[in-house]
Design an enzyme around this catalytic site. Structure first.
Site, mmCIF file in Angstrom:
data_model
loop_
_atom_site.group_PDB
_atom_site.id
_atom_site.type_symbol
_atom_site.label_atom_id
_atom_site.label_comp_id
_atom_site.label_asym_id
_atom_site.label_seq_id
_atom_site.Cartn_x
_atom_site.Cartn_y
_atom_site.Cartn_z
ATOM 1 N N CYS A 108 45.882 37.288 39.452
ATOM 2 C CA CYS A 108 45.183 38.522 39.090
ATOM 3 C C CYS A 108 44.645 38.386 37.682
ATOM 4 O O CYS A 108 45.405 38.265 36.722
ATOM 5 C CB CYS A 108 46.107 39.728 39.187
ATOM 6 S SG CYS A 108 45.259 41.250 38.721
ATOM 7 N N GLY A 109 43.325 38.429 37.555
ATOM 8 C CA GLY A 109 42.695 38.263 36.247
ATOM 9 C C GLY A 109 42.841 39.469 35.343
ATOM 10 O O GLY A 109 43.133 39.333 34.151
ATOM 11 N N ASP A 300 39.214 47.570 43.430
ATOM 12 C CA ASP A 300 39.396 47.145 42.045
ATOM 13 C C ASP A 300 38.406 47.883 41.152
ATOM 14 O O ASP A 300 37.198 47.814 41.366
ATOM 15 C CB ASP A 300 39.176 45.631 41.944
ATOM 16 C CG ASP A 300 39.722 45.030 40.662
ATOM 17 O OD1 ASP A 300 39.791 45.759 39.644
ATOM 18 O OD2 ASP A 300 40.061 43.837 40.665
ATOM 19 N N GLY A 305 38.994 39.698 37.783
ATOM 20 C CA GLY A 305 38.996 38.459 37.018
ATOM 21 C C GLY A 305 39.079 37.192 37.858
ATOM 22 O O GLY A 305 38.329 36.232 37.630
#
Length: 397
Positions: A108-109, A300, A305
């Site tokens: 997960c960025g 999101d 990311g």
């Protein structure tokens, strides 16, 4: 404040309860609930073994934090794992498991950007035993953090300022930068046949029965599809209804995820599942807008990311982006907030090495603190199905 103190300490008037403490942040509007204490101990010798244990033996804790009434349908979390095989070998400073309402993800960025700031700012050795080994570059004004995620080691450069007394803290005015594992295109121009009974209104209106997608890996697998391919001729910025996008992406995710040979990782089979669908308007003038729907149709708020890493890999593979070049990525939320452009809330993705087969991508974005929480469940004093381990209202019949 007496009640607040009792809850935080786990000593309610009605008796002792377990407490899970978190620090909450957001990155471009997308939440990250960072678990700092109280989570069940996770057994296993490797991070992936601990991830499996969390799913099989400790999943009630995830639900308690992600689901209502403590969380919500769009909540996202990061469970700190102090000891992994790579922290033990000196290759990483901290481990993490990413989670959401459906389960656990491999990368997960947006949460990585938030974690970068938090891990620089904390001085609690029980939370971050290896805080003292972080490398601070005074000349660059950056601190390096090596994060062990399920997909591999992610290198984070956190903008940092130093006070007159020598205390180092993160600088919220500048973008955090991370470089994840190699990103690549798993499948190009995949034609997906949509059965008549599953076609959404816009696809029917366009007189079409197929859509074309690309599948990319940026720490997790995503199907990338242009809005116009889904029948939205005006593109994402033309006023697409979220209900229509939800319907379209759910069908695409199910069909692409079931297609053999399109979601393939070169060495780790545990990463081989389609995590999300990103609907995009094509890159123009060094910018692109996208909407990422992941997990169980979770939207999101950020430009995503890990999705940015995959989208940069796609641009390089297609010959539209050279190594060293970057793109500003926005979500529907960040473009409304003024976009990226260095000081805005969007993300920037830059291909820093590699080629058309695979690239390393630097992703930049900013994260901010929103609160600190102490969550409890009063055990037998609450109705079991209502609040103790959480609920999802859409599942109520």
């Amino acid at each position: 404040m007496d009640v607040h103190a009792h809850i935080s300490s786990g000593h309610l008037l009605s008796g002792d309860v377990s407490v899970i403490k978190t620090v909450d942040m957001h990155t471009a509007g997308e939440p990250t609930r960072i678990v700092v204490s109280g989570y069940p101990a996770l057994e296993g010798n490797t991070l992936l073994e601990k991830r499996a244990y969390a799913l099989q033996k400790a999943d009630d804790a995830r639900k308690r934090l992600m689901w209502e009434p403590r969380g919500h349908a769009e909540m996202y979390g990061a469970i700190l794992v102090q000891e992994t095989e790579l922290t033990a070998s000196g290759e990483a400073d901290m481990g993490v498991l990413f989670c959401h309402k459906e389960g656990y993800s491999t990368m997960c960025g947006h949460a990585t950007i938030a974690l970068g700031r938090f891990l620089v700012d904390t001085r609690d050795s029980t939370v971050f035993p290896r805080r003292g080994q972080l490398r601070y570059d005074r000349e660059k004004g950056e601190t390096e953090v090596r994060l062990h995620a399920p997909c591999g080691v992610v290198e984070i450069a956190v903008p940092t300022v130093e006070s007159e007394s020598g205390v180092v803290r993160s600088d919220a005015s500048r973008r955090v930068r991370f470089v994840s594992v190699e990103s690549f295109v798993s499948a190009r121009d995949v034609e997906v046949e949509i059965a008549e009974g599953e076609r959404w209104a816009r696809l029917k209106e366009a007189g079409r029965s197929r859509v074309r997608v690309d599948v990319v890996f940026g720490g997790a697998f995503y199907a990338i599809v242009e809005a116009k391919e889904l029948g939205f001729a005006e593109g994402l910025m033309g006023g697409c209804a979220m209900k229509e996008l939800d319907e379209a992406t759910a069908v695409v995710k199910r069909l692409v995820g079931a297609r053999a040979g399109v979601v393939e990782h070169p060495w780790n089979r545990e990463l081989e599942y389609l995590y999300g669908v990103i609907v995009v308007d094509g890159v123009a003038g060094g910018r692109s807008v996208g909407l990422c729907v992941f997990g169980e149709q979770q939207v999101d708020r950020s430009p995503c990311g890990s999705g940015v890493s995959g989208r940069v890999a796609l641009e390089v593979a297609a010959g539209r982006l050279a190594i060293g070049d970057g793109v500003e990525f926005d979500s529907l939320l960040t473009v409304a907030d003024g976009g990226g452009g260095g000081g805005g809330s969007g993300f920037r993705g830059t291909a820093i090495s590699g080629g058309r087969a695979a690239v390393r991508v630097a992703v930049e974005g900013r994260a901010f603190y929103t609160g600190a929480q102490a969550f409890v469940a009063e055990g037998g004093r609450e109705p079991d199905g209502l609040s103790q381990n959480g609920f999802q209202f859409h599942d109520v019949r």
